[in-house]
Design an enzyme around this catalytic site. Structure first.
Site, PDB file in Angstrom:
ATOM      1  N   GLU A  89       0.834  -1.214   0.000  1.00 18.72           N
ATOM      2  CA  GLU A  89       0.000   0.000   0.000  1.00 18.72           C
ATOM      3  C   GLU A  89       0.867   1.263   0.000  1.00 18.72           C
ATOM      4  OE1 GLU A  89      -3.943  -1.598   2.088  1.00 18.72           O
ATOM      5  OE2 GLU A  89      -2.392  -1.238   3.569  1.00 18.72           O
TER       6      GLU A  89
ATOM      7  N   CYS B 228     -11.165  -0.669   6.918  1.00 13.13           N
ATOM      8  CA  CYS B 228     -10.718   0.657   7.353  1.00 13.13           C
ATOM      9  C   CYS B 228     -11.414   1.790   6.599  1.00 13.13           C
ATOM     10  CB  CYS B 228      -9.206   0.782   7.193  1.00 13.13           C
ATOM     11  SG  CYS B 228      -8.588   0.248   5.585  1.00 13.13           S
TER      12      CYS B 228
HETATM   13  O1  FUB Z   1      -3.371  -0.878   8.854  1.00 13.96           O
HETATM   14  C1  FUB Z   1      -4.591  -0.228   9.145  1.00 13.96           C
HETATM   15  C2  FUB Z   1      -5.249   0.202   7.865  1.00 13.96           C
HETATM   16  O2  FUB Z   1      -5.515  -0.940   7.066  1.00 13.96           O
HETATM   17  C3  FUB Z   1      -4.385   1.069   6.991  1.00 13.96           C
HETATM   18  O3  FUB Z   1      -4.484   2.424   7.269  1.00 13.96           O
HETATM   19  C4  FUB Z   1      -4.858   0.733   5.642  1.00 13.96           C
HETATM   20  O4  FUB Z   1      -3.961   1.105   4.640  1.00 13.96           O
HETATM   21  C5  FUB Z   1      -5.090  -0.742   5.731  1.00 13.96           C
HETATM   22  O5  FUB Z   1      -3.903  -1.420   5.545  1.00 13.96           O
HETATM   23 ZN    ZN Z   2      -8.696   2.071   4.157  1.00 10.79          ZN
END
Ligand code: FUB
Ligand code: ZN
Length: 654
Positions: free
Chosen positions: A314, A407
């Site tokens: 990510e 999230c």
């Molecule tokens: O790791 C917590 C959340 O889940 C992150 O902010 C997102 O990118 C996803 O990986």
């Molecule tokens: Zn998210």
């Protein structure tokens, strides 16, 4: 809780900066009509109310019961940060409850039920908290009480940050202290472990607690929370978590040259750093935030405002590495970008930060939620190919009801529910309008009320009418209106006031004068559709253009352009046609361009060929076999609401 500074009433939204920054959000804001009112009404009526059931079925609420010892069984889900979904939902619900004129349709049962749901879920959270203030259901239920052993991935402080933000929201929006008490106990515990009691020298690999602690300091006046936030920000980048960019641990922010690593982690850390700079006046931190924001925007931002080029980890990619179908652009990164930019806008007073907020809100952020408010995109690609196959899930190009890693949906809910607080600000010299949304924005100038209302059909129309409702009569002041970066021309007219001629200063149109309630200002921004090209180093879109109109980025969807999108070419010499379509996608303006459906060359079994003949001498590769077509584009935020077919933002020109 001991108080080292009296709390002061102030802006009621998520960010209440001290006196250090250039601007201060207005104390009271209300979006009462127009585009964002519509999106917020859906959020209030559909988005937020579905939260409790979804959190129940995904197991988040059961995990709280398990941690409290009021239920038995195995932990639900497989991610250690599921509590954060509950907290983000609570934050959204709190802003919604506090909205001065809740944008809920008459007759909706959402609001009464919502208050009860919030109280019930806060009670679950409070029950799950351990006597020393610690709270994380994953570690309480699965880890035999072991804590903080996996700061890289454990998310314990990340969850604490979301709890704190929810608690501040609940307190500011409703006056309720129940969740704030839980948050303060957790913050005090964190201070005893990482702060003044320093048992562990470390920080969370997923920033979030930093910005939350600064806001808790602003809410309570307790200086220890600010100091703890400062400690966490400074400990990033020294190899404590293995030196990985993913955890924001490769380079200290103060010397970092460009954004890197996991996009949401980077952006939440920068939001916290901007908060710290605002409270402490730390010029080095401010310079780092400015430098990193500028580098990010210049080299790592998609046209939609989307951030994060890589599915892998990510992450941000390299400069200008901005792919289309593999664009990650997580919805949470768009939310985090708005958080960071708003703090920078307030800190510096510069309009460019609110330019990015506008682009992000209308495009990369809003695409994350369906028009009916009931399904979501986690990743926001800029292209879906003809015949795309998709297995669904978090990284799907199809809207999904909820995610294993959920999230994004509650992040969208909380930003929409607090959006009115990102519209206007004041300073010692007047009031600034950063975003254009019908509503009422009430701040003050050195204690005197300064209230402006706005009426607009933005983004469909570029006309914004502002009325001065209340203001000091005894002295001149300045009404500042942001002239968007995309604007190709504007006109301004003033009735009533003796305002001096408008000046434009780095994106702000300044109108200084003596004003009287009832005075009106009309801003007209040119919104003719535009073709936009990218910096030539964005190799992924060389030879392509995108269509924009006002703040909206457009895309082609297969449903409007039968025959597929992989072979279409736009004719940039022909005019673009904007057409109101009230019946389409909740009411949009489409843009139609002339183009071709290209017949690809026959390459046989090998899809590459020597380039010679006309290929080398003609820039435009249309042939007599190419079919002239009209290409119909819709706003990007509205894509994937009708079908699962192809989509593209960038359109080849040859
Ligand atoms: O790791 C917590 C959340 O889940 C992150 O902010 C997102 O990118 C996803 O990986
Ligand atoms: Zn998210």
């Amino acid at each position: 809780m001991s108080q080292s500074k009296p709390t002061s009433p102030g802006p009621a939204g998520p960010v209440r900066p001290g006196p250090g920054g250039a601007l201060r959000p207005v104390a009271a804001a209300d979006i009462t009509g127009g585009f964002w009112h519509g999106r917020r009404e859906v959020n209030a009526r559909v988005g937020i109310p579905q939260g409790p059931d979804l959190l129940e079925s995904a197991g988040n609420l059961q995990n709280l019961r398990l941690a409290a010892g009021t239920a038995e069984g195995a932990i639900r889900g497989d991610l250690p940060f599921m509590d954060s979904d509950v907290y983000k939902w609570l934050e959204a619900a709190a802003w919604q409850l506090g909205a001065s004129a809740a944008p809920v349709e008459a007759g909706s049962a959402a609001t009464p039920g919502l208050a009860a749901d919030v109280d019930r879920i806060i009670a679950l959270v409070a029950d799950a908290q351990q006597p020393d203030g610690y709270l994380n259901t994953w570690f309480q239920v699965t880890a035999d009480g072991r804590r903080y052993e996996d700061l890289r991935w454990g998310h314990e402080l990340y969850c604490a940050g979301h709890l704190i933000q929810a608690a501040v929201a609940h307190h500011r929006a409703t006056g309720g202290k129940e969740l704030l008490d839980v948050a303060v106990r957790f913050a005090d515990h964190l201070d005893s472990v990482f702060g003044r009691g320093r048992q562990i020298d470390g920080f969370d690999g997923h920033p979030e607690v930093e910005t939350a602690l600064v806001e808790l300091y602003r809410e309570t006046g307790e200086r220890r929370y600010l100091d703890l936030a400062g400690y966490f920000v400074e400990r990033h980048g020294h190899g404590l978590l293995g030196g990985e960019a993913y955890c924001q641990d490769r380079t200290p922010l103060r010397v970092q040259e460009n954004v890197e690593g996991h996009a949401v982690r980077q952006l939440y850390l920068l939001a916290g750093a901007a908060d710290l700079a605002a409270e402490t006046g730390d010029a080095g931190l401010l310079a780092a935030c400015e430098r990193l924001w500028a580098a990010m925007v210049a080299t790592k931002t998609h046209i939609t405002g989307g951030l994060g080029a890589h599915h892998d980890e990510e992450d941000f990619g390299d400069p200008y590495e901005l792919p289309n179908e593999r664009a990650y652009c997580e919805t949470c990164a768009a939310v985090a970008s708005v958080h960071f930019s708003w703090r920078m806008a307030l800190l510096t007073g510069e309009a460019r930060y609110s330019d990015l907020i506008e682009r992000t809100l209308f495009n990369g952020f809003l695409a994350g939620v369906s028009l009916d408010g009931a399904s979501w995109l986690y990743v926001n690609p800029l292209q879906v190919r003809d015949g795309h196959t998709d297995t669904g899930g978090d990284q799907s190009s199809r809207r999904t009801r909820w995610f294993r890693c959920a999230c994004c949906p509650p992040n969208v809910m909380r930003l929409l529910a607090s959006l009115e607080h990102y519209i206007a600000s004041t300073d010692a010299g007047g009031l600034q309008v950063h975003q254009y949304a019908t509503g009422r924005y009430a701040g003050d100038m050195a204690g005197d009320p300064l209230v402006v209302s706005a009426h607009t059909d933005y983004p469909w129309s570029g006309t914004v009418r502002l009325t001065i409702e209340e203001c000091p009569l005894d002295r001149p002041w300045t009404l500042s209106l942001r002239i968007p970066q995309w604007s190709t021309g504007h006109r301004i007219s003033v009735t009533g006031s003796e305002a001096a001629p408008a000046t434009v200063d780095a994106g702000w149109l300044r109108l200084e004068g003596r004003w009287t309630p009832g005075d009106e200002v009309t801003l007209e921004l040119a919104t003719a559709p535009r073709l936009v090209a990218a910096h030539p180093r964005v190799d992924a879109v060389r030879g392509c253009v995108a269509v924009e109109r006002g703040p909206l980025v457009y895309c082609l969807e297969g449903v409007d352009n039968p025959g597929g999108l992989d072979d279409v070419v736009i004719d940039t010499t022909r005019p673009l046609l904007a057409e109101p379509r009230p019946e389409l996608l909740g009411g949009v303006i489409t843009v139609t361009a002339a183009g071709y459906r290209r017949t690809p060359p026959d390459c046989g079994w090998w899809p590459y060929r020597d380039l010679d003949g006309p290929d080398r001498t003609s820039a435009r590769h249309t042939t007599s076999q190419d079919l002239a077509v009209a290409l119909t584009a819709v706003p990007y935020y509205a894509w994937a609401n009708r079908h699962g077919g192809p989509m593209r933002v960038w359109i080849p020109t040859g």
